[in-house]
Design an enzyme around this catalytic site. Structure first.
Site, PDB file in Angstrom:
ATOM      1  N   ARG A 189      15.134  -7.343   8.843  1.00  0.00           N
ATOM      2  CA  ARG A 189      14.116  -6.486   9.474  1.00  0.00           C
ATOM      3  C   ARG A 189      14.621  -6.183  10.876  1.00  0.00           C
ATOM      4  O   ARG A 189      14.669  -7.070  11.737  1.00  0.00           O
ATOM      5  CB  ARG A 189      12.776  -7.216   9.512  1.00  0.00           C
ATOM      6  N   HIS A 207      11.124   2.005   5.216  1.00  0.00           N
ATOM      7  CA  HIS A 207      10.407   0.765   4.893  1.00  0.00           C
ATOM      8  C   HIS A 207      10.195   0.721   3.367  1.00  0.00           C
ATOM      9  O   HIS A 207       9.062   0.806   2.880  1.00  0.00           O
ATOM     10  CB  HIS A 207       9.078   0.724   5.638  1.00  0.00           C
ATOM     11  N   GLN A 211       7.634  -1.772   1.457  1.00  0.00           N
ATOM     12  CA  GLN A 211       6.223  -1.399   1.528  1.00  0.00           C
ATOM     13  C   GLN A 211       5.872  -0.376   0.454  1.00  0.00           C
ATOM     14  O   GLN A 211       4.799  -0.423  -0.150  1.00  0.00           O
ATOM     15  CB  GLN A 211       5.891  -0.833   2.904  1.00  0.00           C
ATOM     16  N   ASP A 271      -0.372   5.541   8.968  1.00  0.00           N
ATOM     17  CA  ASP A 271       0.193   4.386   9.666  1.00  0.00           C
ATOM     18  C   ASP A 271      -0.192   4.523  11.138  1.00  0.00           C
ATOM     19  O   ASP A 271      -0.702   5.572  11.562  1.00  0.00           O
ATOM     20  CB  ASP A 271       1.722   4.366   9.490  1.00  0.00           C
ATOM     21  N   CYS A 292      -0.432   0.610   5.500  1.00  0.00           N
ATOM     22  CA  CYS A 292       0.513  -0.509   5.409  1.00  0.00           C
ATOM     23  C   CYS A 292       0.139  -1.671   6.332  1.00  0.00           C
ATOM     24  O   CYS A 292       0.682  -2.767   6.179  1.00  0.00           O
ATOM     25  CB  CYS A 292       1.934  -0.043   5.683  1.00  0.00           C
ATOM     26  N   ARG A 320       2.535  -6.797  -1.578  1.00  0.00           N
ATOM     27  CA  ARG A 320       3.868  -7.021  -1.015  1.00  0.00           C
ATOM     28  C   ARG A 320       4.510  -8.237  -1.677  1.00  0.00           C
ATOM     29  O   ARG A 320       5.708  -8.250  -1.987  1.00  0.00           O
ATOM     30  CB  ARG A 320       3.777  -7.235   0.507  1.00  0.00           C
TER      31      ARG A 320
END
Length: 305
Positions: free
Chosen positions: A105, A132, A135, A220, A260, A288
């Site tokens: 990450r 991402h 996700q 988001d 998310c 997830r």
């Protein structure tokens, strides 16, 4: 067994592989709910390299490895030599000697591409500034569970053309849906991605117009990690791009809302949107775990060291 498989974007898996992965995630979720013991990867170790902070990513990968019978090691820049200047390619080679997969990450997407280039074990993108993909696996699982196949549906993204938006563009191609993107001028997603999708992805400035006919509406935060200094400017630019129950009323009757997380209530979502019955944001967060377990299983089973 073929060569090592990585998961840096959704494009690293074929359409059939992605579809099978979503189906498998749902199976693994059901097994977990029944408390079935499924530990095919005893003694497997996942190294988790975090240059950006996380809640859902760390917990889901660490829990997932434990449930699969393996183990996860958390590495922050303070805990490892890459935080003190060791070249990425050297870190990748060292980890390839000791662990079975690496989750990264980080900020620069080119860093994870370079890392994967020198890695003999699967590398998973757990978020970069550009993408991402993990996700999106959870998002696609959540929609599938709630409403069935997303193929041919319309999805509306509202807000910043960020890494999540870029991954939604990839998902539109890989999962065969149409994508409307409502964003202010100057906050568009990656131009090269837009150019590669043809008519499937459209920029529609007006959020109300963009949600009409949508089966899935998602957003988001307006300022992602590292953009906090732009917060005031972004609050001004994104006025009118808030998702609320009233905006959802313009979408399809059976439309669902995803986020998310973490969410900034009162900014990209109204105070009450996450509590609306059309919001699946919390099951989405839980997925997830299951989607990434399916991903880990796929990568372990389809990579040779």
């Amino acid at each position: 067994m073929g060569q090592v498989r990585h998961f840096l974007t959704l494009s690293d898996l074929s359409k059939p592989e992605l579809h099978a992965l979503i189906v498998r995630a749902i199976e693994l979720k059901a097994m977990q709910k029944r408390r079935e013991n499924y530990e095919p990867f005893k003694n497997y170790v996942l190294a988790m390299v975090f240059e950006k902070s996380s809640t859902r990513t760390r917990i889901s990968f660490e829990t997932g490895m434990a449930q699969l019978g393996g183990h996860a090691i958390f590495l922050s820049p303070r805990d490892a030599q890459f935080g003190r200047g060791e070249p990425l390619e050297d870190t990748a080679r060292v980890l390839s000697e000791m662990v079975d997969a690496v989750m990264v990450r980080t900020f620069d997407h080119q860093s994870i591409e370079k890392f994967a280039q020198y890695s003999r074990i699967p590398v998973i993108n757990a978020l970069t500034d550009d993408y991402h993909p993990c996700q999106l696996l959870a998002d696609m699982q959540t929609y599938h569970e709630a409403r069935g196949d997303i193929k041919g549906k319309t999805v509306t993204w509202i807000g910043d053309g960020n890494n999540m938006c870029n991954s939604y563009i990839n998902a539109a191609v890989q999962f065969d849906f149409n994508l409307n993107i409502a964003c202010p001028e100057g906050f568009e997603p990656m131009q090269s991605l837009l150019e590669s999708t043809g008519e499937r992805v459209k920029i529609i400035r007006d959020p109300q117009e963009a949600v009409r006919g949508a089966s899935l509406v998602t957003t988001d935060v307006w300022a992602s990690m590292g953009q906090e200094e732009e917060q005031k400017l972004r609050l001004e630019k994104f006025k009118g791009y808030q998702v609320s129950p009233d905006l959802m009323d313009l979408a399809e009757k059976e439309a669902i809302f995803l986020h998310c997380l973490p969410a900034h209530r009162g900014e990209e979502v109204s105070q009450d949107m996450l509590d609306d019955p059309r919001s699946f944001a919390f099951p989405q967060a839980g997925n997830r775990l299951h989607a990434q377990k399916a991903l880990l299983e796929f990568l372990f089973n389809n990579s040779s060291q």
